[in-house]
Every structure is written in structure tokens, then in C-alpha cells.
Design a protein around this motif. Structure first.
Motif, mmCIF file in Angstrom:
data_model
loop_
_atom_site.group_PDB
_atom_site.id
_atom_site.type_symbol
_atom_site.label_atom_id
_atom_site.label_comp_id
_atom_site.label_asym_id
_atom_site.label_seq_id
_atom_site.Cartn_x
_atom_site.Cartn_y
_atom_site.Cartn_z
ATOM 1 N N LEU A 1 18.886 -6.498 3.719
ATOM 2 C CA LEU A 1 19.677 -5.675 2.803
ATOM 3 C C LEU A 1 20.505 -4.620 3.526
ATOM 4 O O LEU A 1 21.627 -4.307 3.106
ATOM 5 N N PHE A 2 19.972 -4.076 4.614
ATOM 6 C CA PHE A 2 20.633 -2.934 5.258
ATOM 7 C C PHE A 2 20.960 -3.149 6.731
ATOM 8 O O PHE A 2 21.580 -2.278 7.338
ATOM 9 N N ALA A 3 20.533 -4.271 7.312
ATOM 10 C CA ALA A 3 20.773 -4.550 8.734
ATOM 11 C C ALA A 3 20.231 -3.433 9.622
ATOM 12 O O ALA A 3 20.851 -3.046 10.607
ATOM 13 N N ARG A 4 19.062 -2.932 9.251
ATOM 14 C CA ARG A 4 18.418 -1.880 10.035
ATOM 15 C C ARG A 4 16.943 -2.209 10.231
ATOM 16 O O ARG A 4 16.287 -2.738 9.334
ATOM 17 N N GLN A 5 16.432 -1.871 11.425
ATOM 18 C CA GLN A 5 15.047 -2.157 11.754
ATOM 19 C C GLN A 5 14.151 -0.927 11.637
ATOM 20 O O GLN A 5 12.953 -1.014 11.901
ATOM 21 N N ASP A 6 14.734 0.221 11.253
ATOM 22 C CA ASP A 6 13.978 1.481 11.265
ATOM 23 C C ASP A 6 13.573 1.955 9.874
ATOM 24 O O ASP A 6 13.261 3.136 9.693
ATOM 25 N N LEU A 7 13.590 1.063 8.893
ATOM 26 C CA LEU A 7 13.330 1.479 7.517
ATOM 27 C C LEU A 7 11.873 1.316 7.093
ATOM 28 O O LEU A 7 11.511 1.691 5.980
ATOM 29 N N LEU A 8 11.051 0.755 7.955
ATOM 30 C CA LEU A 8 9.612 0.635 7.672
ATOM 31 C C LEU A 8 8.838 1.219 8.854
ATOM 32 O O LEU A 8 9.027 0.796 9.994
ATOM 33 N N GLU A 9 8.011 2.205 8.561
ATOM 34 C CA GLU A 9 7.216 2.841 9.606
ATOM 35 C C GLU A 9 5.746 2.855 9.189
ATOM 36 O O GLU A 9 5.428 2.925 7.991
ATOM 37 N N THR A 10 4.880 2.813 10.175
ATOM 38 C CA THR A 10 3.448 2.987 9.926
ATOM 39 C C THR A 10 2.905 3.992 10.925
ATOM 40 O O THR A 10 3.371 4.051 12.075
ATOM 41 N N LYS A 11 1.938 4.779 10.468
ATOM 42 C CA LYS A 11 1.324 5.755 11.377
ATOM 43 C C LYS A 11 -0.119 5.997 10.965
ATOM 44 O O LYS A 11 -0.498 5.791 9.795
ATOM 45 N N ILE A 12 -0.927 6.447 11.915
ATOM 46 C CA ILE A 12 -2.347 6.743 11.687
ATOM 47 C C ILE A 12 -2.606 8.192 12.076
ATOM 48 O O ILE A 12 -2.217 8.616 13.164
ATOM 49 N N ASN A 13 -3.239 8.916 11.174
ATOM 50 C CA ASN A 13 -3.564 10.314 11.433
ATOM 51 C C ASN A 13 -4.896 10.649 10.771
ATOM 52 O O ASN A 13 -5.016 10.616 9.540
ATOM 53 N N ASP A 14 -5.904 10.949 11.600
ATOM 54 C CA ASP A 14 -7.247 11.305 11.094
ATOM 55 C C ASP A 14 -7.793 10.222 10.155
ATOM 56 O O ASP A 14 -8.240 10.507 9.034
ATOM 57 N N ASN A 15 -7.742 8.975 10.615
ATOM 58 C CA ASN A 15 -8.262 7.838 9.854
ATOM 59 C C ASN A 15 -7.554 7.637 8.507
ATOM 60 O O ASN A 15 -8.118 7.065 7.577
ATOM 61 N N ILE A 16 -6.341 8.127 8.423
ATOM 62 C CA ILE A 16 -5.493 7.871 7.254
ATOM 63 C C ILE A 16 -4.312 7.032 7.730
ATOM 64 O O ILE A 16 -3.551 7.453 8.608
#
Length: 355
Positions: free
Chosen positions: A322-337
Motif C-alpha cells: 500500500l505504501f512502498a515502505r518497510q518501516d510501518l511495522l515495528e516490534t519491541k520488548i520492554n520489561d516482558n511486555i
């Protein structure tokens, strides 16, 4: 075959105006400057320029129907030179036939053949190359338009395929849950079937839409969560927190359900504890940002939790299409969240029919 240039109004008017200018300029030079008889001046002007512009039209016509692939420029130069020679020979033969008894004029006609050829060749060759490049540009535009249309169809087909793949993935899990509940909690199994029916009915209504308001997406997400809450009962709770200015922001349908399904899978499957899944939505620089957070126990994970799998991969692929971008989905872990962040830029030129 390209569209003939003479069918285009600007080119046709240029052709007509050029013919009138050349015709009158030729006559004026012969009559007023070289002092030839008016009959000779008018006749030569007509013969010379009618044949010249017929040659120009012929070159334009030939370029529309046939342009060699190899040595294209050489072929255009050779073709225009041949047409120029044929034009010059035709002019000479006709004028000599008309005024063969005019010795001085026929001698002057013979003496001016090199100049006539040079001027005619420049006009015919110039027109030949101009028409060649214009036809090439037109065909390039057509090729690009076909390529763009094919890419659009391919993108829409892939988006449709991804959406269709998500439903069987979800249905498989739901039907397994219903099967498990039928014998031990039949009433809850019936509730789950009803909620699943409502959910599927709602998603089918959005089948042809590329975009829906966030508030509609959250309604269908709530139906999905109701199904999962029947399955997990008190172990699953959710918190939805959305800013006031994001309700009507646009989002691809069924984009959030795989994220929440991923959160349930990694938050509940390997533990008996109750968890809360937090869903937040906010606006930032005309971008809708939705985050889904769930707790997880790293000690219970069979492998490091990276948040990968079909669900998140499909979302990443949909956003890229849809947007020709690879930076629109992020995942991160912080204090078991574990938090999944989706960014949806708002396209102001989206048609209402796509929503």
C-alpha cells in the motif's frame, strides 16, 4: 501501432500553418525577389510545397506504422534521405514538364537542385526524427501505463490473497476452540458460534474495501475479542484507549486482528495466568499509530520471542504494497511486555469508493 500524429489537433494545425507559410514565402521570393513570371512563381510554389508536405506526411505516416528496432537512427536517416530524393525528382520532373520550353528557367531549375535538396532534406529529416521521437515517447507512455495497470492489478490481487489467507488462519483456531468447548461447555460453544457468525458477516461486507475508518475496524476487532474471551474466559481482558481525533482516520480492514491474535497466542498459550492486552491509537503528523501490547513470560517460550510469523509478516507485506515502505511495522520488548506498533499514513487522495 501509435496514433497518427496528423490526427492530433496541435500537430495538424502546425502542419497546415507551415504549409501556408512555406507556400506564400516561396511564391514571394520567386516573384518579388527573383522576378520570375507570376505563373511560374505560383506553379512552382504549389508543386514544390504540395509535394514537400506530402513527403512530410508520408514520413510521419510511415513512422506511425513501422520503426525498426535495430539501428533506428540510421534507418530514419536513410529513409528520410530516400524520400527527399524521390521528392526532388518528382518536383524536377513536374516543373520541367510544365515549363520545358522556358530555357532560362529550366537551366535555373537544374542549377538550384542542390539547394532545393538541402532545404527539403532538412525539413523532411527534421520531421522524420521529430515524429520518431514523439511516437517513441507515446509508446513509452503506453508501456508504462500498461505496466502500472498490471502492477496495480497484481498488488490488488496480492492484497486480496493476503486478506483471504488471514480468515482461514483465524477460522482454524476458532473452530478448534469451538470443538473443544462443545463437550465441556456447550452453551459457551453456541455463543462462540454466534459471535463467529456475526464477525464473518461483518468482514464479508468489507470485502471490496481497501480502507475503513478506525472506529469500524475496532468494532470488528471487538467481535473477534468476544470470541476469544468465550474461549479463554477470565484469563483474557483487553483495554482499548484511542485519542479523540483518530476515530475517522483510515486503516486497511482486518489489519489489527492478526496483531491481537499474535498477542493472544504468545501471551496466553504458554501460561495459565490472566493477561491484559492493551490497544492504543493516536495521531502523529498525519499518521495513525496503533500499538498492541501483551505481557509474556520469556522462561516459558520455547525460543526467543521475536514476534514473527504469518500474521505479522502478512501485515508487513500489506503495508509495503500500500505504501512502498518497510518501516510501518515495528516490534519491541520492554520489561516482558511485547509491543507491536503499526503506522498507517493517511492518504488524502483516497477515493471514497476505496473506503
Amino acid at each position: 501501432m501509435a496514433t497518427h500524429l496528423l490526427k492530433e489537433k496541435p500537430y495538424r494545425w502546425t502542419f497546415v500553418i507551415g504549409f501556408i507559410v512555406f507556400l506564400n514565402l516561396h511564391r514571394v521570393i520567386l516573384y518579388n525577389w527573383l522576378h520570375l513570371r507570376l505563373t511560374i512563381a505560383v506553379t512552382e510554389s504549389l508543386v514544390h510545397n504540395i509535394l514537400l508536405f506530402l513527403a512530410v506526411a508520408a514520413i510521419t505516416q510511415m513512422q506511425a506504422y513501422y520503426r525498426p528496432v535495430n539501428r533506428r537512427y540510421v534507418n530514419v536517416a536513410v529513409l528520410t534521405t530516400v524520400v527527399s530524393l524521390i521528392w526532388l525528382a518528382s518536383v524536377y520532373c513536374l516543373l520541367k514538364a510544365f515549363f520545358g520550353n522556358e530555357v532560362i528557367y529550366t537551366q535555373w531549375l537544374s542549377d538550384t537542385l542542390p539547394i532545393r535538396f538541402a532545404l527539403g532534406w532538412m525539413l523532411i529529416t527534421g520531421t522524420g526524427f521529430i515524429s520518431f521521437f514523439m511516437y517513441e515517447m507515446e509508446e513509452t507512455r503506453e508501456v508504462l501505463a500498461r505496466k502500472e495497470a498490471a502492477e496495480k492489478l497484481s498488488k490488488e490481487a496480492e492484497l486480496y490473497k493476503l486478506r483471504q489467507q488471514l480468515q482461514p488462519h483465524f477460522l482454524f483456531n476458532s473452530l478448534n476452540s469451538i470443538n473443544a468447548l462443545v463437550s465441556i461447555r456447550p452453551e459457551e460453544a453456541r455463543q462462540m458460534i454466534q459471535k463467529l457468525s456475526d464477525f464473518l458477516r461483518g468482514t464479508l461486507k468489507k470485502e471490496d474495501q481497501l480502507w475503513i475508518p478506525l472506529k469500524e475496524e475496532l468494532v470488528y476487532l471487538e467481535l473477534y475479542l468476544d470470541i476469544e474471551k468465550v474461549r479463554f474466559r477470565h484469563r483474557l481482558t483487553t483495554t482499548v484507549n484511542t485519542a479523540e481525533d483518530v476515530s475517522n482516520m483510515q486503516i486497511p480492514p482486518m489489519l489489527l486482528q492478526p496483531v491481537v491474535e499474535n498477542a493472544i497466542k504468545f501471551g496466553l498459550y504458554d501460561t495459565t495466568e490472566a493477561i491484559n492486552i492493551a490497544i492504543e491509537a493516536r495521531k502523529e503528523n498525519e499518521v495513525l499509530i496503533v500499538s498492541v501490547s501483551n505481557p509474556f513470560d520469556p522462561s516459558l517460550q520455547q525460543q526467543p520471542y521475536q514476534g514473527t510469523g504469518f500474521g505479522l509478516n502478512s501485515i508487513s507485506r500489506r503495508l509495503f504494497l500500500l505504501f512502498a515502505r518497510q518501516d510501518l511495522l515495528e516490534t519491541k520488548i520492554n520489561d516482558n511486555i511485547f509491543t507491536t506498533i503499526i503506522k498507517v499514513p493517511q492518504l488524502h487522495d483516497k477515493n471514497s469508493s476505496d473506503r
